[in-house]
Design an enzyme around this catalytic site. Structure first.
Site, short mmCIF file in Angstrom:
data_model
loop_
_atom_site.label_atom_id
_atom_site.label_comp_id
_atom_site.label_asym_id
_atom_site.label_seq_id
_atom_site.Cartn_x
_atom_site.Cartn_y
_atom_site.Cartn_z
N HIS A 27 -9.47 1.50 4.71
CA HIS A 27 -8.19 1.61 5.44
C HIS A 27 -8.39 2.54 6.64
O HIS A 27 -9.16 3.51 6.56
CB HIS A 27 -7.11 2.14 4.51
CG HIS A 27 -5.75 2.08 5.13
ND1 HIS A 27 -5.30 3.04 6.01
CD2 HIS A 27 -4.75 1.17 5.03
CE1 HIS A 27 -4.08 2.71 6.42
NE2 HIS A 27 -3.73 1.58 5.84
N GLY A 87 2.63 2.24 10.80
CA GLY A 87 3.63 3.30 10.65
C GLY A 87 4.33 3.67 11.94
O GLY A 87 5.00 4.70 12.01
N LYS A 116 0.21 4.30 -0.36
CA LYS A 116 -0.40 5.52 0.20
C LYS A 116 -0.14 6.72 -0.74
O LYS A 116 -0.08 6.52 -1.95
CB LYS A 116 0.10 5.75 1.63
CG LYS A 116 -0.07 4.48 2.49
CD LYS A 116 0.13 4.68 3.94
CE LYS A 116 -0.05 3.33 4.66
NZ LYS A 116 0.06 3.46 6.10
N GLU A 140 -6.72 4.87 7.78
CA GLU A 140 -6.48 6.29 7.51
C GLU A 140 -7.71 6.93 6.87
O GLU A 140 -8.03 8.09 7.14
CB GLU A 140 -5.23 6.45 6.63
CG GLU A 140 -3.96 6.20 7.45
CD GLU A 140 -2.79 5.64 6.66
OE1 GLU A 140 -2.81 5.67 5.42
OE2 GLU A 140 -1.84 5.16 7.31
N GLU A 144 -5.46 -4.73 10.58
CA GLU A 144 -4.43 -3.71 10.80
C GLU A 144 -4.69 -2.97 12.10
O GLU A 144 -5.46 -2.00 12.12
CB GLU A 144 -4.42 -2.71 9.64
CG GLU A 144 -4.08 -3.33 8.30
CD GLU A 144 -3.46 -2.31 7.35
OE1 GLU A 144 -2.38 -2.61 6.83
OE2 GLU A 144 -4.02 -1.24 7.16
N SER A 146 3.49 -2.16 10.36
CA SER A 146 4.93 -2.29 10.59
C SER A 146 5.50 -3.65 10.20
O SER A 146 6.40 -4.16 10.87
CB SER A 146 5.27 -1.95 12.05
OG SER A 146 4.92 -0.59 12.32
N ASN A 191 0.87 -1.18 0.00
CA ASN A 191 0.00 0.00 0.00
C ASN A 191 0.91 1.23 0.00
O ASN A 191 1.48 1.57 1.02
CB ASN A 191 -0.88 -0.04 1.26
CG ASN A 191 -1.68 1.23 1.46
OD1 ASN A 191 -1.78 2.06 0.56
ND2 ASN A 191 -2.24 1.39 2.66
#
Ligand code: PGA
Length: 254
Positions: free
Chosen positions: A98, A176, A14, A100, A170, A216, A12
């Site tokens: 996702h 991250g 991003k 985010e 996730e 991660s 991904n």
């Protein structure tokens, strides 16, 4: 990993990589991974690099994915991209919900479910993301949150289509941050997710669904994570942006 389910590892990217940068990354990945058959390899560039990447992955073992799509096929939805537009570039997978997007674009489970149905309507393979925040984990709400997200996000599709859907677990606290879930933590949650899919659909569907871990993932922690019986792949962010780290993740998963 269970030998009845093929591993799927997706990058991904991003909001990273121009078309020119995407070109270089994919050329490198093709060189490193050209002979891999054991894993479904997916790259998910930003929309603006789909055209470039679609030409490069044609006739390769790398599949193309998108990071999001509209729940509508066409219409007056400024700034949106529909499934049919993705299909034009031979996109096969699409990441939905996702964390985010759930956080910054306020995407709800109901919206994710509408997108899921639109994706299947266009024969795209959706990767539906779920995961708890650190506060929710510390309050022992992980299972409750996941149960709610799965029920809401996976609503409205048949068992047959569920088998073609990928779920990505996730944990938001691991994205991250460099804080990866331990293999045991990941396995426990993946087993829970599979049991929920069994309840929402049936045991046979649950046995076929691939569940990726994301948060991660790095070359050094891939092997242990992928060796867990209910972990069927990975959704990789930061480490998917370099040829070396992404190809090492794929190689270490085999
Ligand atoms: P990360 O991101 O690998 O950089 O933690 C994963 C993701 O958000 O899909």
């Amino acid at each position: 990993m269970d030998k009845n389910r093929k591993l799927i590892i997706a990058g991904n990217w991003k909001q990273n990589k121009t078309a020119a940068e995407a070109h270089d990354l994919v050329v490198g990945l093709k060189r490193e991974l050209g002979t891999v058959k054991e894993v479904d390899i997916v790259v998910c560039p930003p929309f603006t690099a789909l055209n470039e990447v679609s030409k490069l992955v044609l006739d390769s073992n790398i599949w193309l994915g998108a990071q999001n799509m509209s729940e509508h096929n066409t219409g007056a939805y400024t700034g949106e991209i529909g499934a049919g537009m993705l299909k034009e570039f031979s996109v096969r997978y699409v990441i939905l919900g996702h964390s985010e997007r759930r956080e910054y674009q306020k995407e709800s489970d109901a919206l994710v479910s509408a997108k899921l149905q639109a994706a299947h309507g266009a024969s795209l393979k959706p990767i539906v993301c779920v995961g708890e925040t650190l506060t929710e984990r510390e309050a022992n709400q992980t299972e409750e949150v996941l149960a709610r997200q799965l029920k809401g996000s996976l609503a409205g599709i048949t068992g047959e289509l569920m088998e073609e859907t990928i779920v990505a677990y996730e944990p938001v606290w691991a994205i991250g941050t460099g804080k990866v879930a331990t293999p045991d933590q990941a396995q426990a949650v993946h087993a829970f997710i599979r049991s929920k899919i069994s309840e929402l659909f049936n045991p046979s569907v649950a046995k076929h669904v691939r569940i990726q871990y994301g948060g991660s993932v790095k070359p050094g922690n891939t092997r242990e994570l992928m060796s867990q019986p209910d972990v069927d792949g990975a959704l990789v962010g930061g480490a998917a942006l370099e040829v070396r780290s992404f190809s090492d993740i794929i190689k270490n998963s085999i």
